[in-house]
Design a protein around this motif. Sequence first.
Motif, PDB file in Angstrom:
ATOM      1  N   UNK A  86       1.025  -1.467   0.101  1.00 35.00           N
ATOM      2  CA  UNK A  86      -0.031  -0.079  -0.092  1.00 35.00           C
ATOM      3  C   UNK A  86       1.247   1.646   0.421  1.00 35.00           C
ATOM      4  N   UNK A  87       2.281   1.301   1.168  1.00 35.86           N
ATOM      5  CA  UNK A  87       3.013   2.078   0.985  1.00 35.86           C
ATOM      6  C   UNK A  87       3.452   2.768  -0.767  1.00 35.86           C
ATOM      7  N   UNK A  88       4.167   2.071  -1.356  1.00 35.15           N
ATOM      8  CA  UNK A  88       4.748   2.268  -2.360  1.00 35.15           C
ATOM      9  C   UNK A  88       3.532   2.013  -3.841  1.00 35.15           C
ATOM     10  N   UNK A  89       1.961   1.605  -3.834  1.00 39.17           N
ATOM     11  CA  UNK A  89       0.748   1.937  -4.593  1.00 39.17           C
ATOM     12  C   UNK A  89       0.502   3.734  -4.251  1.00 39.17           C
ATOM     13  N   UNK A  90       0.862   4.201  -2.915  1.00 39.54           N
ATOM     14  CA  UNK A  90       0.484   6.216  -2.573  1.00 39.54           C
ATOM     15  C   UNK A  90       2.103   6.637  -3.163  1.00 39.54           C
ATOM     16  N   UNK A  91       2.790   5.941  -2.950  1.00 41.91           N
ATOM     17  CA  UNK A  91       4.083   6.997  -3.496  1.00 41.91           C
ATOM     18  C   UNK A  91       4.110   6.674  -4.849  1.00 41.91           C
TER      19      UNK A  91
END
Length: 152
Positions: A86-91
């Motif tokens: 999710x953090x990667x997607x948000x970035x």
Amino acid sequence: MKFDGFGSSLTFFANIGVLIGVLLVAYELQQNRLATEAQTRADISYMVFEGLQAWADNPTLMQALEKEENGEALTYKEMLILTYSQAGEMRRWENTYYQYERGLFSEAEFVGMQKQWRSRINSSAFQSYWNEERMTFYSEGFAKLIRSLINE
């Protein structure tokens, strides 16, 4: 006298040459800007594809997502995998937002992206990821946009 006329003509043509050179440099800069924008757009598209592919190709991640959506308890490993994904997607989203602010996406394109983001951010899995602490990990403008998409 004849030399003064020749010198003036030479200066005139030299100035014309300089003007043509400046116009060519301006044209080349414009072409370079367009090529850079096209490459940036291609990079963003590829980055989005890689992100989606990572979700699709990872059975553990898909299992964690399914459990989260069904309200089931996650193992520590599943929680970490889901959180990092999710953090990667948000970035990736934040990068797209940044590029939009720089004019690489039209308003219509960005509205379409926001519709997709709204759907994802309002899922159970993202609701558990996006909290007050994590909002501070992202740029203020992007965090404000995401807040506006939640339960809109």
